[in-house]
Design a protein around this motif. Structure first.
Motif, PDB file in Angstrom:
ATOM      1  N   GLN A  61      -3.718  -6.248   4.695  1.00 10.63           N
ATOM      2  CA  GLN A  61      -2.557  -7.034   5.141  1.00 10.63           C
ATOM      3  C   GLN A  61      -1.445  -7.058   4.086  1.00 10.63           C
ATOM      4  O   GLN A  61      -0.966  -8.127   3.682  1.00 10.63           O
ATOM      5  N   THR A  91      -0.429   0.376  13.394  1.00 17.26           N
ATOM      6  CA  THR A  91      -0.594  -0.836  12.599  1.00 17.26           C
ATOM      7  C   THR A  91       0.210  -2.036  13.088  1.00 17.26           C
ATOM      8  O   THR A  91      -0.105  -3.175  12.724  1.00 17.26           O
ATOM      9  N   SER A 126       7.148  -2.719   7.259  1.00 18.58           N
ATOM     10  CA  SER A 126       6.862  -4.114   6.927  1.00 18.58           C
ATOM     11  C   SER A 126       7.023  -4.971   8.175  1.00 18.58           C
ATOM     12  O   SER A 126       7.778  -4.618   9.092  1.00 18.58           O
ATOM     13  N   ILE A 178       0.870  -1.168   0.000  1.00 22.55           N
ATOM     14  CA  ILE A 178       0.000   0.000   0.000  1.00 22.55           C
ATOM     15  C   ILE A 178       0.908   1.220   0.000  1.00 22.55           C
ATOM     16  O   ILE A 178       1.754   1.370   0.889  1.00 22.55           O
ATOM     17  N   VAL A 187       4.123  -1.304   3.526  1.00 21.58           N
ATOM     18  CA  VAL A 187       3.457  -0.005   3.465  1.00 21.58           C
ATOM     19  C   VAL A 187       4.537   1.022   3.173  1.00 21.58           C
ATOM     20  O   VAL A 187       5.571   1.049   3.859  1.00 21.58           O
ATOM     21  N   ILE A 227      -5.056  -0.767   6.137  1.00 20.21           N
ATOM     22  CA  ILE A 227      -3.886  -1.657   6.155  1.00 20.21           C
ATOM     23  C   ILE A 227      -4.235  -2.969   6.847  1.00 20.21           C
ATOM     24  O   ILE A 227      -3.848  -4.057   6.390  1.00 20.21           O
ATOM     25  N   ASN A 228      -4.987  -2.900   7.925  1.00 18.38           N
ATOM     26  CA  ASN A 228      -5.405  -4.104   8.634  1.00 18.38           C
ATOM     27  C   ASN A 228      -6.285  -4.976   7.744  1.00 18.38           C
ATOM     28  O   ASN A 228      -6.223  -6.207   7.796  1.00 18.38           O
ATOM     29  N   TYR A 255       3.200  -2.404  12.091  1.00 19.62           N
ATOM     30  CA  TYR A 255       4.190  -2.583  11.032  1.00 19.62           C
ATOM     31  C   TYR A 255       5.428  -1.779  11.400  1.00 19.62           C
ATOM     32  O   TYR A 255       5.392  -0.548  11.370  1.00 19.62           O
TER      33      TYR A 255
END
Length: 346
Positions: free
Chosen positions: A252, A293, A310, A226, A256, A248-249, A295
């Motif tokens: 997946q 997130t 990531s 994304i 990002v 984002i959730n 991440y």
């Protein structure tokens, strides 16, 4: 190409786009030049190993898109009074022929570097044989109806591919017989209200279609990303970041990327230079999104004003460029990877 489209094509040619057939364009990237003359590379090299001098940047849908985003640098038909339905690509060139043309045009664009005093001959001959194609540049590539066949042709020749889409054609993505080497979905909005305001859809249910794409992203076997284009003063609020975290959730993605909007091209008629974030601010926003997130921040490129998030320990290397990976030395701050000429206006 229909004669009534020629004024639009002529402006794009002045902007240094090169046409392959009737609906496809190619452009030499800033970082292709830098890689050849100064051994500097863009963030795609640092993150994923994509060799900047061997990357063909193209779009199979030069004039067509389902959005009229405020931050987009492209020239739109109505800017020049051209009568063209941007939502329907009505002419289709053969994908095998197109890939032949992409390679031919890429070679023509770099031919002047042969014998250049600052270009290593070995590097020139590497560039002569491209190994990657980025389907992005301008327009919406998923509007090209033979996209899967085009990807097959790219991969058949031993090249990798990045497909960058707005996500408005989940039907096309779901039916791909050939996945890209990496799929990007580019976002600026976090809910339907912000989407309708900023991305200005030209078709009904564009937000709902984008959500369908995000929902199907976990089904891809290739890495997915994304891309959030950070527009300072618009999508940098806590409300926006919480909205992005939900998306984002849902999707997946493997990665990002948070990348600053660049104040170039036709977007300067709609946004201000203040909307272009400095890298320090991109990093600050990325840290907040990382908190929301889960991440972690994996890497960054100051020159391109982009931060990579990531859950992987390190990015998947798709090419042989930048062997030091995330530890690759940075170019000077202030440079950026612009596949367009910022001084050409409609």
């Amino acid at each position: 190409m229909p004669e009534k489209w020629l004024p639009l094509a002529e402006v794009m040619v002045k902007q240094k786009y090169h046409f392959a057939g009737r609906h496809t364009v190619v452009k030499k990237c800033y970082w292709t030049h830098k890689a050849l003359t100064e051994d500097r590379h863009c963030y795609k090299c640092k993150f994923y190993g994509i060799e900047s001098h061997r990357d063909i940047q193209m779009s199979p849908a030069a004039f067509w898109c389902w959005n009229a985003c405020l931050h987009c640098w492209r020239i739109r038909p109505q800017d020049l009074g051209v009568d063209l339905d941007e939502t329907k690509l009505t002419i289709v060139d053969d994908p095998k022929w197109l890939v032949d043309e992409l390679i031919r045009i890429h070679r023509r664009l770099i031919s002047g570097y042969k014998g250049h005093p600052r270009v290593d001959p070995k590097k020139f001959w590497e560039a002569w044989n491209p190994v990657h194609v980025t389907l992005s540049l301008t327009g919406e590539p998923t509007l090209y109806p033979m996209l899967s066949d085009l990807l097959k042709e790219v991969h058949r020749r031993g090249m990798t591919s990045f497909l960058v889409t707005r996500g408005v054609r989940p039907d096309i993505l779901a039916d791909l017989e050939e996945e890209p080497s990496q799929l990007y979905v580019s976002l600026e909005a976090w809910d339907k209200k912000s989407y309708n305001y900023f991305t200005r859809p030209l078709v009904p249910r564009a937000w709902e279609l984008t959500m369908e794409t995000l929902e199907m992203m976990p089904s891809f076997t290739s890495p997915t990303a994304i891309r959030i284009t950070l527009v300072a003063g618009f999508n940098d609020t806590d409300e926006a970041l919480k909205g992005f975290a939900k998306l984002i959730n849902l999707a997946q993605p493997t990665y990002v990327e948070i990348k600053s909007y660049m104040w170039v091209g036709a977007s300067r008629m709609r946004l201000s230079k203040a909307n272009m974030a400095e890298h320090e601010y991109v990093r600050k926003v990325s840290e907040r999104l990382s908190e929301l997130t889960g991440y972690p921040i994996l890497g960054e490129s100051r020159a391109s004003r982009v931060v990579l998030l990531s859950r992987l320990e390190k990015p998947i290397r798709l090419g042989k460029g930048c062997p030091e990976g995330l530890n690759t030395p940075e170019p000077e701050e202030g440079e950026y990877d612009a596949p367009y000429d910022p001084d050409i206006m409609p």
